[in-house]
Write an enzyme that holds these catalytic residues in place. Structure first.
Site, PDB file in Angstrom:
ATOM      1  N   ASP A 281      57.301  29.367  23.195  1.00  0.00           N
ATOM      2  CA  ASP A 281      58.695  29.795  23.409  1.00  0.00           C
ATOM      3  C   ASP A 281      59.663  28.647  23.649  1.00  0.00           C
ATOM      4  O   ASP A 281      60.865  28.877  23.778  1.00  0.00           O
ATOM      5  CB  ASP A 281      58.732  30.747  24.627  1.00  0.00           C
TER       6      ASP A 281
ATOM      7  N   HIS B  82      51.123  27.913  30.531  1.00  0.00           N
ATOM      8  CA  HIS B  82      50.428  28.999  29.828  1.00  0.00           C
ATOM      9  C   HIS B  82      49.151  29.348  30.575  1.00  0.00           C
ATOM     10  O   HIS B  82      48.490  28.458  31.114  1.00  0.00           O
ATOM     11  CB  HIS B  82      50.074  28.568  28.399  1.00  0.00           C
TER      12      HIS B  82
HETATM   13  C1  SDX Z   1      53.840  33.735  26.187  1.00  0.00           C
HETATM   14  O1  SDX Z   1      49.212  35.028  27.199  1.00  0.00           O
HETATM   15  C2  SDX Z   1      49.716  34.677  26.097  1.00  0.00           C
HETATM   16  O2  SDX Z   1      49.020  34.333  25.166  1.00  0.00           O
HETATM   17  C3  SDX Z   1      51.218  34.738  26.007  1.00  0.00           C
HETATM   18  C4  SDX Z   1      51.835  34.165  24.753  1.00  0.00           C
HETATM   19  C5  SDX Z   1      51.510  34.996  23.528  1.00  0.00           C
HETATM   20  O3  SDX Z   1      51.596  34.453  22.407  1.00  0.00           O
HETATM   21  O4  SDX Z   1      51.256  36.210  23.686  1.00  0.00           O
HETATM   22  O5  SDX Z   1      51.368  32.844  24.550  1.00  0.00           O
HETATM   23  C6  SDX Z   1      53.352  34.130  24.839  1.00  0.00           C
HETATM   24  O6  SDX Z   1      54.067  34.581  26.992  1.00  0.00           O
HETATM   25  C7  SDX Z   1      53.940  32.261  26.529  1.00  0.00           C
HETATM   26  C8  SDX Z   1      54.365  32.017  28.026  1.00  0.00           C
HETATM   27  C9  SDX Z   1      55.884  32.214  28.122  1.00  0.00           C
HETATM   28  N1  SDX Z   1      56.311  32.173  29.537  1.00  0.00           N
HETATM   29  C10 SDX Z   1      57.042  31.151  30.020  1.00  0.00           C
HETATM   30  O7  SDX Z   1      57.297  30.124  29.382  1.00  0.00           O
HETATM   31  C11 SDX Z   1      57.535  31.365  31.452  1.00  0.00           C
HETATM   32  C12 SDX Z   1      57.282  30.092  32.276  1.00  0.00           C
HETATM   33  N2  SDX Z   1      55.816  29.943  32.434  1.00  0.00           N
HETATM   34  C13 SDX Z   1      55.238  30.477  33.653  1.00  0.00           C
HETATM   35  O8  SDX Z   1      55.846  31.618  34.165  1.00  0.00           O
HETATM   36  C14 SDX Z   1      53.711  30.472  33.624  1.00  0.00           C
HETATM   37  O9  SDX Z   1      53.325  29.257  33.137  1.00  0.00           O
HETATM   38  C15 SDX Z   1      52.969  31.567  32.859  1.00  0.00           C
HETATM   39  C16 SDX Z   1      53.390  32.912  33.272  1.00  0.00           C
HETATM   40  C17 SDX Z   1      53.166  31.400  31.394  1.00  0.00           C
HETATM   41  C18 SDX Z   1      51.482  31.391  33.163  1.00  0.00           C
HETATM   42  O10 SDX Z   1      51.319  31.638  34.490  1.00  0.00           O
HETATM   43  P1  SDX Z   1      49.854  31.625  35.197  1.00  0.00           P
HETATM   44  O11 SDX Z   1      48.789  31.370  34.209  1.00  0.00           O
HETATM   45  O12 SDX Z   1      49.738  32.845  36.030  1.00  0.00           O
HETATM   46  O13 SDX Z   1      49.885  30.349  36.071  1.00  0.00           O
HETATM   47  P2  SDX Z   1      50.547  30.283  37.480  1.00  0.00           P
HETATM   48  O14 SDX Z   1      51.811  31.079  37.502  1.00  0.00           O
HETATM   49  O15 SDX Z   1      49.493  30.602  38.478  1.00  0.00           O
HETATM   50  O16 SDX Z   1      50.949  28.740  37.572  1.00  0.00           O
HETATM   51  C19 SDX Z   1      49.978  27.790  37.932  1.00  0.00           C
HETATM   52  C20 SDX Z   1      50.759  26.767  38.709  1.00  0.00           C
HETATM   53  C21 SDX Z   1      51.620  27.395  39.818  1.00  0.00           C
HETATM   54  O17 SDX Z   1      51.749  26.435  40.865  1.00  0.00           O
HETATM   55  P3  SDX Z   1      50.746  26.576  42.164  1.00  0.00           P
HETATM   56  O18 SDX Z   1      50.916  28.005  42.684  1.00  0.00           O
HETATM   57  O19 SDX Z   1      49.361  26.318  41.641  1.00  0.00           O
HETATM   58  O20 SDX Z   1      51.263  25.545  43.106  1.00  0.00           O
HETATM   59  O21 SDX Z   1      51.691  26.099  37.825  1.00  0.00           O
HETATM   60  C22 SDX Z   1      53.031  26.372  38.263  1.00  0.00           C
HETATM   61  C23 SDX Z   1      52.985  27.575  39.195  1.00  0.00           C
HETATM   62  O22 SDX Z   1      54.034  27.496  40.145  1.00  0.00           O
HETATM   63  N3  SDX Z   1      53.784  26.676  37.051  1.00  0.00           N
HETATM   64  C24 SDX Z   1      55.000  26.242  36.787  1.00  0.00           C
HETATM   65  C25 SDX Z   1      55.311  26.760  35.518  1.00  0.00           C
HETATM   66  N4  SDX Z   1      54.296  27.486  35.053  1.00  0.00           N
HETATM   67  C26 SDX Z   1      53.341  27.440  36.010  1.00  0.00           C
HETATM   68  N5  SDX Z   1      55.854  25.473  37.484  1.00  0.00           N
HETATM   69  C27 SDX Z   1      57.049  25.224  36.897  1.00  0.00           C
HETATM   70  N6  SDX Z   1      57.453  25.678  35.665  1.00  0.00           N
HETATM   71  C28 SDX Z   1      56.571  26.444  34.960  1.00  0.00           C
HETATM   72  N7  SDX Z   1      56.953  26.885  33.751  1.00  0.00           N
END
Ligand code: SDX
Length: 428
Positions: A363, A306
């Site tokens: 989720d 998140h």
């Molecule tokens: C919702 O914003 C909100 O409040 C949203 C929400 C709401 O109520 O409105 O809470 C609802 O959208 C919840 C999130 C649902 N999405 C998912 O579950 C999809 C999987 N999660 C990721 O795509 C990700 O965690 C996000 C999009 C939710 C957040 O992404 P960020 O904040 O941009 O973080 P990032 O992508 O920069 O990740 C940081 C690091 C990265 O690695 P590095 O580049 O630092 O090496 O963490 C890794 C990412 O690769 N990472 C993951 C991961 N999520 C982040 N690695 C593996 N699996 C994951 N799920």
């Protein structure tokens, strides 16, 4: 007001900017005059360090895993409140007294029907259209039917539009499901609760009476409350940006629905259950954990991570408890739930997830409950949109009423070509 100043040195000059403190949470540096004074922009793709507005609706502490709606903790609302009461709270700022709640529920209940002409809209879609495609289309089309509530400068019209949107989303979502399974639309029944009415419109058929299962009704109520609002997330920011141009509320909510559809946002509940089903059995979890950690693999653990929560999403905790209770009370044993709990345990003890502070989000478990109730995965994000509409309209009203609000218009760091002259095709 400003408590202190932040100084910025640019081009050998020092510029001071007021630092403002909220009730709780991070201070903000008010840089509204930065470009005028320095000729420079800030640069913050994804807005990881940017506060886009001032709001009094929802507060999130990502490190502590705290979520408050108008000051009330989400777990207390999920356990003690109703979705209509939370909708009133988000819209008006305080919990309603008995008569305020009765009036609000009466008003919402009497806006649940759709204009009959809108039902024709559905017939233009293929039966296998994704329900979110239908939601985007039909909600946007509401602006063609309710011209008496599109003048955003009139607080009365804003509130009528808000009531219509909250009231009609369950009808629109249920009709999208009915259309996909080739069953007739079921009209709202004003004797039922908001959630019970939605369940009857979704799973009821004209051929026989429909009894609302109290266990399912309670679970849906909890799920709706957990999804109601969440500060300035991507879809809420989309609604605010659309609203800042003066667009009508129906178009703004349609824009929010479109943004929520993405798998990184609201579409993650559908993607998470599909992922859990693909994993299938606990012995295949290590393979998927490895893929999630592999930089060269675009696969991510859906329902994990998140932007704000760097601790357990408080909604996921309530969701997991609800999943456990619903499966037990419905006598449903879904191997996917076992995979989810095993996956959570493995991930939470894995260095990669610990170091990156990745926890289950709202989720991760919601799909297990929705599937046990009988919803197809394609409906999951439509249910998220249904519930989030109360947050979207509350945030939209707050923005429109903000005397400082103006059209949102970010700038950029341009790294394209400098000016050059046109070359006729014969000379290229
Ligand atoms: C919702 O914003 C909100 O409040 C949203 C929400 C709401 O109520 O409105 O809470 C609802 O959208 C919840 C999130 C649902 N999405 C998912 O579950 C999809 C999987 N999660 C990721 O795509 C990700 O965690 C996000 C999009 C939710 C957040 O992404 P960020 O904040 O941009 O973080 P990032 O992508 O920069 O990740 C940081 C690091 C990265 O690695 P590095 O580049 O630092 O090496 O963490 C890794 C990412 O690769 N990472 C993951 C991961 N999520 C982040 N690695 C593996 N699996 C994951 N799920």
């Amino acid at each position: 007001m400003a408590d202190t100043n932040a100084s910025l040195q640019i081009g050998g000059k020092s510029f001071d900017y007021p630092v403002r403190s909220g009730t709780v949470g991070p201070d903000v540096i008010d840089i509204r005059t930065l470009y005028g004074k320095t000729g420079a922009f800030t640069f913050d793709p994804g807005f990881t360090s940017t506060a886009s507005c001032e709001s009094q609706i929802t507060y999130i502490d990502g490190d502590e895993g705290i979520l408050l709606h108008r000051g009330y903790p989400i777990d207390q609302l999920a356990e003690q409140s109703s979705f209509m009461e939370v909708a009133y709270l988000l819209l008006h700022g305080d919990l309603p007294n008995k008569s305020e709640l009765e009036t609000f529920v009466y008003t919402i209940t009497r806006h649940t029907m759709l204009h009959e002409q809108l039902a024709q809209f559905y017939r233009g879609f293929r039966r296998d259209a994704h329900p979110m495609a239908i939601m985007c289309g039909v909600v946007g089309a509401l602006s063609a039917f309710y011209h008496d509530s599109t003048d955003i400068t009139d607080p009365k019209q804003r509130m009528i539009a808000s009531h219509r949107l909250i009231a009609k989303m369950p009808t629109i979502a249920a009709m999208a499901y009915k259309y996909s399974v080739g069953q007739p639309f079921v009209y709202p029944d004003n004797k039922l609760s908001y959630t019970g009415n939605f369940l009857r419109m979704t799973f009821g058929v004209p051929a026989e009476p429909f009894e609302v299962n109290p266990i399912v009704e309670q679970a849906m109520r909890t799920i709706f409350i957990l999804h109601a609002d969440h500060e300035q997330n991507a879809s809420t920011s989309t609604v605010r940006l659309a609203g800042s141009s003066g667009a009508n509320p129906f178009a703004c909510i349609a824009a929010g629905i479109a943004c929520l559809w993405g798998p990184a946002h609201g579409g993650a509940n559908e993607a998470a259950l599909n992922m859990l089903r693909e994993i299938g059995t606990p012995d295949r979890i290590p393979e998927y954990i490895a893929r999630a950690k592999d930089k060269d693999d675009p696969f991510r653990l859906m329902g994990f991570g998140h932007r704000v929560y760097k601790n357990y999403d408080p909604r996921a905790k309530v969701m997991q408890k609800t999943a456990e209770a619903v499966l037990k009370e419905l006598g449903v044993s879904d191997p996917v739930f076992d995979v989810a709990r095993e996956l959570e345990q493995i991930a939470l003890n894995d260095e990669y997830f610990i170091e990156k502070k990745l926890y289950p989000n709202v989720d991760f478990y919601s799909g297990v409950i929705l599937s046990a109730i009988g919803f197809p995965t394609s409906m999951f994000t439509a249910l998220f949109a249904l519930a989030r509409t109360v947050g979207w309209v509350a945030q939209w009203n707050e923005m429109i009423s903000d005397p400082d609000q103006k059209i949102g218009r970010p700038r950029q760091l341009y790294t394209g070509q400098a000016q050059r002259d046109y070359v006729p095709v014969g000379q290229r």
